[in-house]
Design an enzyme around this catalytic site. Structure first.
Site, mmCIF file in Angstrom:
data_model
loop_
_atom_site.group_PDB
_atom_site.id
_atom_site.type_symbol
_atom_site.label_atom_id
_atom_site.label_comp_id
_atom_site.label_asym_id
_atom_site.label_seq_id
_atom_site.Cartn_x
_atom_site.Cartn_y
_atom_site.Cartn_z
ATOM 1 N N HIS A 147 -125.668 -11.429 -20.020
ATOM 2 C CA HIS A 147 -124.326 -12.011 -20.039
ATOM 3 C C HIS A 147 -123.605 -11.588 -18.769
ATOM 4 O O HIS A 147 -123.858 -10.521 -18.216
ATOM 5 C CB HIS A 147 -123.591 -11.486 -21.280
ATOM 6 C CG HIS A 147 -122.300 -12.165 -21.596
ATOM 7 N ND1 HIS A 147 -121.132 -11.899 -20.911
ATOM 8 C CD2 HIS A 147 -121.981 -13.076 -22.541
ATOM 9 C CE1 HIS A 147 -120.151 -12.623 -21.431
ATOM 10 N NE2 HIS A 147 -120.637 -13.352 -22.407
ATOM 11 N N ASP A 224 -126.289 -3.702 -24.395
ATOM 12 C CA ASP A 224 -125.277 -4.687 -24.793
ATOM 13 C C ASP A 224 -125.685 -5.199 -26.170
ATOM 14 O O ASP A 224 -126.619 -5.982 -26.312
ATOM 15 C CB ASP A 224 -125.234 -5.823 -23.776
ATOM 16 C CG ASP A 224 -124.309 -6.961 -24.193
ATOM 17 O OD1 ASP A 224 -123.729 -6.897 -25.297
ATOM 18 O OD2 ASP A 224 -124.198 -7.942 -23.436
ATOM 19 N N GLN A 227 -124.806 -9.135 -29.752
ATOM 20 C CA GLN A 227 -125.507 -10.070 -30.630
ATOM 21 C C GLN A 227 -126.471 -9.364 -31.578
ATOM 22 O O GLN A 227 -127.253 -10.026 -32.263
ATOM 23 C CB GLN A 227 -126.264 -11.104 -29.788
ATOM 24 C CG GLN A 227 -125.400 -11.900 -28.835
ATOM 25 C CD GLN A 227 -124.371 -12.780 -29.520
ATOM 26 O OE1 GLN A 227 -124.477 -13.073 -30.711
ATOM 27 N NE2 GLN A 227 -123.354 -13.205 -28.791
ATOM 28 N N LYS A 250 -117.132 -10.459 -32.931
ATOM 29 C CA LYS A 250 -118.409 -11.090 -33.275
ATOM 30 C C LYS A 250 -119.038 -10.478 -34.516
ATOM 31 O O LYS A 250 -120.124 -10.888 -34.933
ATOM 32 C CB LYS A 250 -119.364 -10.996 -32.080
ATOM 33 C CG LYS A 250 -118.859 -11.789 -30.883
ATOM 34 C CD LYS A 250 -119.771 -11.727 -29.679
ATOM 35 C CE LYS A 250 -119.164 -12.537 -28.530
ATOM 36 N NZ LYS A 250 -119.995 -12.523 -27.318
ATOM 37 N N CYS A 399 -121.864 -18.035 -20.479
ATOM 38 C CA CYS A 399 -121.728 -16.845 -19.627
ATOM 39 C C CYS A 399 -123.085 -16.295 -19.211
ATOM 40 O O CYS A 399 -123.265 -15.083 -19.053
ATOM 41 C CB CYS A 399 -120.908 -15.758 -20.325
ATOM 42 S SG CYS A 399 -119.188 -16.220 -20.593
#
Length: 446
Positions: A147, A224, A227, A250, A399
């Protein structure tokens, strides 16, 4: 006739694990009433089908209620006032930190730093640990699937301090090429910063193995987890990473809040990023000493209500059980990939899902999202026509412009699922895409 073929194609195979699948299949229907926003018509007679959770999730009633109750009953600044409202507000804010720490398996509550989101958390690491630890010739290893928020801060650091960036490529199945990443590591590698799950390819990266590779050359690992934290059980100690970031919005929480988890010894050695209230120990006219983590990194009045909402989101997800969320989403992922794959001319990005084989061996490689393009159909046109049917998907580069360049696409359409989605919604998506594509191609022929 084509619509009928799409209907037929999305049935799960007979080899699916029956008992577990039946239990997991009930989750979407069971939690549906917790998300009031989903119960609406977008257009007259067109029920909302929300398939954009990778961009932001919807919020259950318990999260909305926790934030409303705080504002209506306890609203006051934290860590400062001696009155009852301030005491209650501080207790709720710090309780949220405890909940996040427990949710990701932190060894110490002080390892959780509240930020505005994952983007700010990565910038915090880059501008504290990165500025103090990295110099000219030091190397940071990323991947082409990152991202922008996990690329741009390191690109800025490379420009200002002479840090060298290296990018791991994709393998033939459009997953992370682990062997290529391994080949990039060396004595000058100081950091590997990688997505746990790609928001475009849907692949799940083996961060535990990557942590071992990074540590073998003396490097740190930043994950990261935007997700992954909302969709699967996460234990930072088991993963072996050194930093992990995620966004609250999220994972059933509100916008404007996220967190950085960092090993306590690293946080203690890092300088502050922003100056002001809260992050100080003492201030004189001559200088300042800084608070211990996490306060050192939380300058100014924090997002109190949002943090309380994030804590409530952790409560909500833990009550369901992240193992159940993961199992259900594995099933949704297979259903989505199978249904979309039946559409002629479609190109789904990322690794395939073989739903005819063992779920544990295959579904771990895909999250419940698909980014795709259809020959002759612009992704934005498709998203616009689907919206007319009440179906919300994403269109654009998500992104991940460098990744799309690698894939030979300017952008893509993306359907991303969460625990409140159902098989019926996936079926509705596939039918609507089939009908839209047929309509657009007929118009071309006129």
């Amino acid at each position: 006739m084509f619509v009928a073929l799409v209907h037929a194609s999305i049935a799960l195979p007979a080899s699916s694990t029956a008992g577990a699948a039946v239990a997991a299949s009930s989750l979407g229907a069971r939690v549906r009433s917790d998300f009031k926003l989903l119960d609406q018509d977008i257009w007259e007679g067109k029920r909302l089908v929300y398939l954009d959770s990778a961009a932001t999730s919807q919020k259950p009633a318990s999260v909305v209620r926790a934030m409303t109750e705080h504002l209506e009953r306890d609203n006051a600044n934290v860590h400062r006032g001696a009155h009852s409202l301030a005491t209650r507000s501080t207790a709720s804010y710090e309780s949220a930190r405890d909940k996040v720490a427990a949710f990701v398996g932190a060894a110490d509550r002080r390892e959780i730093v509240f930020t505005r989101g994952a983007t700010e958390a990565i910038n915090l690491v880059a501008n504290t640990w990165g500025v103090s630890e990295l110099g000219a010739g030091d190397e940071v290893v990323l991947s082409v699937m990152e991202h922008h928020s996990n690329m741009v801060p390191w690109q800025q650091l490379a420009k200002s301090r002479g840090v060298i960036l290296k990018y791991a490529r994709l393998d033939a199945l459009e997953r992370l090429d682990l062997e290529h990443l391994r080949s990039l590591l060396g004595p000058r590698t100081r950091l590997v910063s990688i997505a746990h799950v790609s928001n475009t390819l849907g692949c799940v990266n083996p961060v535990k193995e990557i942590a071992a590779l990074a540590h073998a050359v003396g490097a740190k690992l930043l994950v990261d987890a935007c997700q992954s934290v909302p969709h699967m059980p996460i234990d930072v100690r088991e993963l072996g990473c050194d930093f992990l970031v995620a966004s609250g919005h999220k994972m059933c929480g509100p916008t404007g809040i996220g967190f950085l988890w960092g090993r306590l010894e690293l946080l203690e050695a890092m300088p502050p990023w922003q100056g002001g209230g809260e992050m100080i120990d003492t201030v004189t006219l001559e200088g300042v000493t800084y608070a211990l983590p996490p306060g050192r990194f939380e300058a100014g009045t924090p997002a109190i209500t949002q943090a309380i909402g994030l804590g409530a989101a952790c409560d909500y997800l833990r009550t369901i059980g992240m193992a159940e969320v993961q199992a259900y989403e594995h099933e949704l992922a297979a259903h989505l990939h199978r249904g979309l794959s039946a559409i002629p001319g479609i190109r789904i990005y990322g690794p395939p899902v073989d739903v005819a084989t063992d779920a544990a061996a295959t579904h771990a490689h895909r999250a419940a999202l698909c980014a795709f393009n259809i020959e002759g159909v612009h992704a934005s046109d498709l998203a616009t026509f689907l919206d007319q049917e009440g179906i919300a998907i994403r269109a654009g580069h998500h992104c991940t412009q460098p990744l799309h360049h690698q894939l030979g696409a300017a952008g893509s359409a993306r359907a991303s699922l969460y625990l409140y989605n159902t098989h019926d919604e996936i079926d509705a998506l596939c039918v609507a895409i089939a009908e839209t594509v047929d309509m657009l191609r007929m118009l071309e022929d006129v």
